[in-house]
Design an enzyme around this catalytic site. Structure first.
Site, PDB file in Angstrom:
ATOM      1  N   SER A  27       0.827  -1.199   0.000  1.00 31.53           N
ATOM      2  CA  SER A  27       0.000   0.000   0.000  1.00 31.53           C
ATOM      3  C   SER A  27       0.862   1.249   0.000  1.00 31.53           C
ATOM      4  O   SER A  27       0.338   2.349  -0.019  1.00 31.53           O
ATOM      5  CB  SER A  27      -0.929  -0.010   1.206  1.00 31.53           C
ATOM      6  OG  SER A  27      -0.268  -0.509   2.328  1.00 31.53           O
ATOM      7  N   HIS A  47      -2.484  -2.915  -6.307  1.00 29.89           N
ATOM      8  CA  HIS A  47      -2.982  -2.581  -4.974  1.00 29.89           C
ATOM      9  C   HIS A  47      -4.505  -2.667  -4.864  1.00 29.89           C
ATOM     10  O   HIS A  47      -5.226  -1.824  -5.424  1.00 29.89           O
ATOM     11  CB  HIS A  47      -2.489  -1.171  -4.595  1.00 29.89           C
ATOM     12  CG  HIS A  47      -2.859  -0.776  -3.203  1.00 29.89           C
ATOM     13  ND1 HIS A  47      -3.153   0.514  -2.834  1.00 29.89           N
ATOM     14  CD2 HIS A  47      -2.987  -1.528  -2.076  1.00 29.89           C
ATOM     15  CE1 HIS A  47      -3.450   0.534  -1.552  1.00 29.89           C
ATOM     16  NE2 HIS A  47      -3.363  -0.679  -1.069  1.00 29.89           N
ATOM     17  N   ASN A  67      -3.776   5.953  -0.467  1.00 29.98           N
ATOM     18  CA  ASN A  67      -3.244   6.116   0.895  1.00 29.98           C
ATOM     19  C   ASN A  67      -2.548   7.455   1.124  1.00 29.98           C
ATOM     20  O   ASN A  67      -2.424   7.897   2.259  1.00 29.98           O
ATOM     21  CB  ASN A  67      -2.316   4.959   1.240  1.00 29.98           C
ATOM     22  CG  ASN A  67      -3.128   3.710   1.536  1.00 29.98           C
ATOM     23  OD1 ASN A  67      -4.181   3.792   2.163  1.00 29.98           O
ATOM     24  ND2 ASN A  67      -2.665   2.575   1.069  1.00 29.98           N
ATOM     25  N   GLU A 113      -5.480  -0.078  -7.682  1.00 26.23           N
ATOM     26  CA  GLU A 113      -4.429   0.852  -8.125  1.00 26.23           C
ATOM     27  C   GLU A 113      -3.356   0.070  -8.871  1.00 26.23           C
ATOM     28  O   GLU A 113      -2.889  -0.964  -8.365  1.00 26.23           O
ATOM     29  CB  GLU A 113      -3.764   1.537  -6.926  1.00 26.23           C
ATOM     30  CG  GLU A 113      -4.445   2.800  -6.469  1.00 26.23           C
ATOM     31  CD  GLU A 113      -3.693   3.478  -5.319  1.00 26.23           C
ATOM     32  OE1 GLU A 113      -3.365   4.659  -5.445  1.00 26.23           O
ATOM     33  OE2 GLU A 113      -3.458   2.834  -4.282  1.00 26.23           O
TER      34      GLU A 113
HETATM   35  N1  CAA Z   1     -16.837 -10.495   1.015  1.00 23.47           N
HETATM   36  C1  CAA Z   1     -17.946 -10.442   0.245  1.00 23.47           C
HETATM   37  N2  CAA Z   1     -18.927  -9.514   0.430  1.00 23.47           N
HETATM   38  C2  CAA Z   1     -18.775  -8.639   1.432  1.00 23.47           C
HETATM   39  C3  CAA Z   1     -17.638  -8.642   2.280  1.00 23.47           C
HETATM   40  C4  CAA Z   1     -16.643  -9.615   2.021  1.00 23.47           C
HETATM   41  N3  CAA Z   1     -15.512  -9.656   2.751  1.00 23.47           N
HETATM   42  N4  CAA Z   1     -17.783  -7.623   3.176  1.00 23.47           N
HETATM   43  C5  CAA Z   1     -18.936  -7.018   2.909  1.00 23.47           C
HETATM   44  N5  CAA Z   1     -19.553  -7.616   1.857  1.00 23.47           N
HETATM   45  C6  CAA Z   1     -20.783  -7.222   1.185  1.00 23.47           C
HETATM   46  C7  CAA Z   1     -22.024  -7.531   1.952  1.00 23.47           C
HETATM   47  O1  CAA Z   1     -22.471  -8.822   1.710  1.00 23.47           O
HETATM   48  C8  CAA Z   1     -23.000  -6.486   1.426  1.00 23.47           C
HETATM   49  O2  CAA Z   1     -23.509  -6.915   0.173  1.00 23.47           O
HETATM   50  P1  CAA Z   1     -24.916  -6.332  -0.451  1.00 23.47           P
HETATM   51  O3  CAA Z   1     -24.607  -4.943  -0.919  1.00 23.47           O
HETATM   52  O4  CAA Z   1     -25.203  -7.271  -1.568  1.00 23.47           O
HETATM   53  O5  CAA Z   1     -25.903  -6.347   0.641  1.00 23.47           O
HETATM   54  C9  CAA Z   1     -22.116  -5.262   1.187  1.00 23.47           C
HETATM   55  O6  CAA Z   1     -20.779  -5.781   1.077  1.00 23.47           O
HETATM   56  C10 CAA Z   1     -22.187  -4.301   2.330  1.00 23.47           C
HETATM   57  O7  CAA Z   1     -21.839  -4.966   3.540  1.00 23.47           O
HETATM   58  P2  CAA Z   1     -22.630  -4.880   4.915  1.00 23.47           P
HETATM   59  O8  CAA Z   1     -24.091  -4.667   4.661  1.00 23.47           O
HETATM   60  O9  CAA Z   1     -22.233  -6.033   5.774  1.00 23.47           O
HETATM   61  O10 CAA Z   1     -22.007  -3.639   5.656  1.00 23.47           O
HETATM   62  P3  CAA Z   1     -21.905  -2.122   5.243  1.00 23.47           P
HETATM   63  O11 CAA Z   1     -23.036  -1.660   4.409  1.00 23.47           O
HETATM   64  O12 CAA Z   1     -21.619  -1.453   6.527  1.00 23.47           O
HETATM   65  O13 CAA Z   1     -20.588  -2.072   4.331  1.00 23.47           O
HETATM   66  C11 CAA Z   1     -18.289  -1.914   3.959  1.00 23.47           C
HETATM   67  C12 CAA Z   1     -19.372  -2.598   4.745  1.00 23.47           C
HETATM   68  C13 CAA Z   1     -18.414  -2.256   2.477  1.00 23.47           C
HETATM   69  C14 CAA Z   1     -16.975  -2.443   4.496  1.00 23.47           C
HETATM   70  C15 CAA Z   1     -18.431  -0.353   4.128  1.00 23.47           C
HETATM   71  O14 CAA Z   1     -18.493  -0.016   5.481  1.00 23.47           O
HETATM   72  C16 CAA Z   1     -17.298   0.437   3.504  1.00 23.47           C
HETATM   73  O15 CAA Z   1     -17.273   0.659   2.305  1.00 23.47           O
HETATM   74  N6  CAA Z   1     -16.333   0.869   4.347  1.00 23.47           N
HETATM   75  C17 CAA Z   1     -15.149   1.604   3.890  1.00 23.47           C
HETATM   76  C18 CAA Z   1     -14.153   0.638   3.320  1.00 23.47           C
HETATM   77  C19 CAA Z   1     -12.927   1.331   2.843  1.00 23.47           C
HETATM   78  O16 CAA Z   1     -12.766   2.542   2.874  1.00 23.47           O
HETATM   79  N7  CAA Z   1     -11.981   0.540   2.365  1.00 23.47           N
HETATM   80  C20 CAA Z   1     -10.733   1.029   1.896  1.00 23.47           C
HETATM   81  C21 CAA Z   1      -9.751   0.880   2.970  1.00 23.47           C
HETATM   82  S1  CAA Z   1      -8.205   1.518   2.471  1.00 23.47           S
HETATM   83  C22 CAA Z   1      -7.461   0.249   1.733  1.00 23.47           C
HETATM   84  O17 CAA Z   1      -7.917  -0.849   1.678  1.00 23.47           O
HETATM   85  C23 CAA Z   1      -6.146   0.589   1.176  1.00 23.47           C
HETATM   86  C24 CAA Z   1      -4.999   0.291   2.032  1.00 23.47           C
HETATM   87  O18 CAA Z   1      -3.961  -0.003   1.491  1.00 23.47           O
HETATM   88  C25 CAA Z   1      -5.011   0.411   3.482  1.00 23.47           C
END
Ligand code: CAA
Length: 291
Positions: free
Chosen positions: A119, A140, A190, A152
């Protein structure tokens, strides 16, 4: 170049998500980790996560069975020899990543493309330690991999055009969207996201807001799906700190100084969801702020 078999090194939260999406998109996957226990946990988590997609009608039960059948696991890096593409998704520490690539080199084929899911670490520097900087790229994925649309793509200084085009095709086959970033510390996502999270920790450290009020403010005031502290716990506080250190060292600007409170949580081993404690305590029914 056609990619059929993909090796994934590291079965943690990124590695298992990457194996999940590749297997569902028709690639054969060899998932590697040093721990058999981590591999077993990853496979059962992939099974549960695909099942979640089945229950929501997004994937058929038949496609799930085919995808699960495409995933092989191994604790031996040489088993990744036949792979056309290898994605390293190990711990965010440069020495570990370098050692993995060094160990892989004697076993892989001349055409194999090497990538890192880092990342923040320099792709040019990682590539320069291999025998194929022209077939080396940053690849990424975002967490959770099955849900997040973006990938990315980071070219090192020596990455050639056919390698870049091949990975663009792979991203398309995964049904995701590629964003190209230049090889500078922490790339795009990031570079922007981590200083925001670090600032949220400063906001807590200076007593401007509580854990709940900071998260609520960004969720309800800026329409973020998760508050910044909740997101930090989700990503892992050790990963957040490692990325801030890369920004601070690589860009030499005090605006990237990691918040001392973030350092303290990491020193305590409170790394977020994966250790059940971070800005929130996850050991009960509902997450509760730890301060
Ligand atoms: N596998 C498959 N499906 C998944 C899953 C997984 N691991 N996690 C969640 N889902 C699915 C759920 O089944 C659900 O599907 P539907 O739309 O069909 O209902 C959908 O995703 C939404 O999940 P939830 O209803 O359980 O929960 P939510 O609405 O609160 O969403 C989330 C969860 C998608 C994680 C949301 O909170 C979100 O987008 N959060 C921000 C995530 C983010 O910013 N990620 C980037 C991080 S930075 C990074 O990754 C880079 C780095 O290098 C650090």
């Amino acid at each position: 170049m056609e990619i059929r078999t993909v090796g994934v090194v590291g079965a943690g939260q990124m590695g298992n998500g990457i194996a999940h999406v590749f297997a569902l998109s028709g690639f054969d996957v060899v998932l590697n980790d040093i721990s058999t226990d981590a591999l077993d946990k990853a496979v059962s988590l992939i099974d549960r996560n695909i099942e979640r997609q089945v229950s929501r009608g997004k994937v058929s039960a038949e496609d799930k069975a085919t995808a699960m059948g495409r995933i092989r696991t191994t604790t031996k890096l040489p088993d990744l020899g036949p792979c056309d593409l290898i994605i390293e998704a190990a711990t965010e520490r440069e020495t570990i990543k370098q050692a993995i690539f060094e160990d892989l080199l004697p076993h892989i084929q001349p055409h194999t493309i090497l990538t890192s899911n880092t990342s923040s670490i320099s792709i040019t520097r990682l590539a320069s330690r291999t025998d194929r900087p022209e077939r080396f790229m940053g690849f990424h994925f975002m967490n959770p991999v099955p849900v997040m649309q973006l990938v990315e793509l980071i070219r090192g200084i020596a990455t050639d055009e056919p390698t870049y085009k091949t990975l663009l095709g792979v991203v398309e086959k995964l049904g995701k969207t590629a964003a190209s970033a230049e090889d500078f510390p922490a790339f795009i996502v990031n570079r922007i996201l981590m200083p925001m999270i670090n600032e949220a920790v400063y906001t807590l450290y200076e007593g401007v807001g509580s854990v709940r009020s900071i998260d609520q403010s960004l969720k309800l005031g800026a329409n973020h799906p998760m508050g910044p502290l909740e997101l930090a716990d989700f990503i892992g506080l050790d990963t957040c700190l490692a990325i801030m250190n890369v920004l601070h060292d690589g860009l030499a600007d005090t605006k990237y100084r990691p918040c001392p409170l973030l350092v303290k949580y990491v020193e305590a081993g409170w790394l977020g969801r994966k250790t059940e404690r971070g800005f929130y305590d996850y050991r009960g029914e509902e997450p509760v702020p730890t301060r």
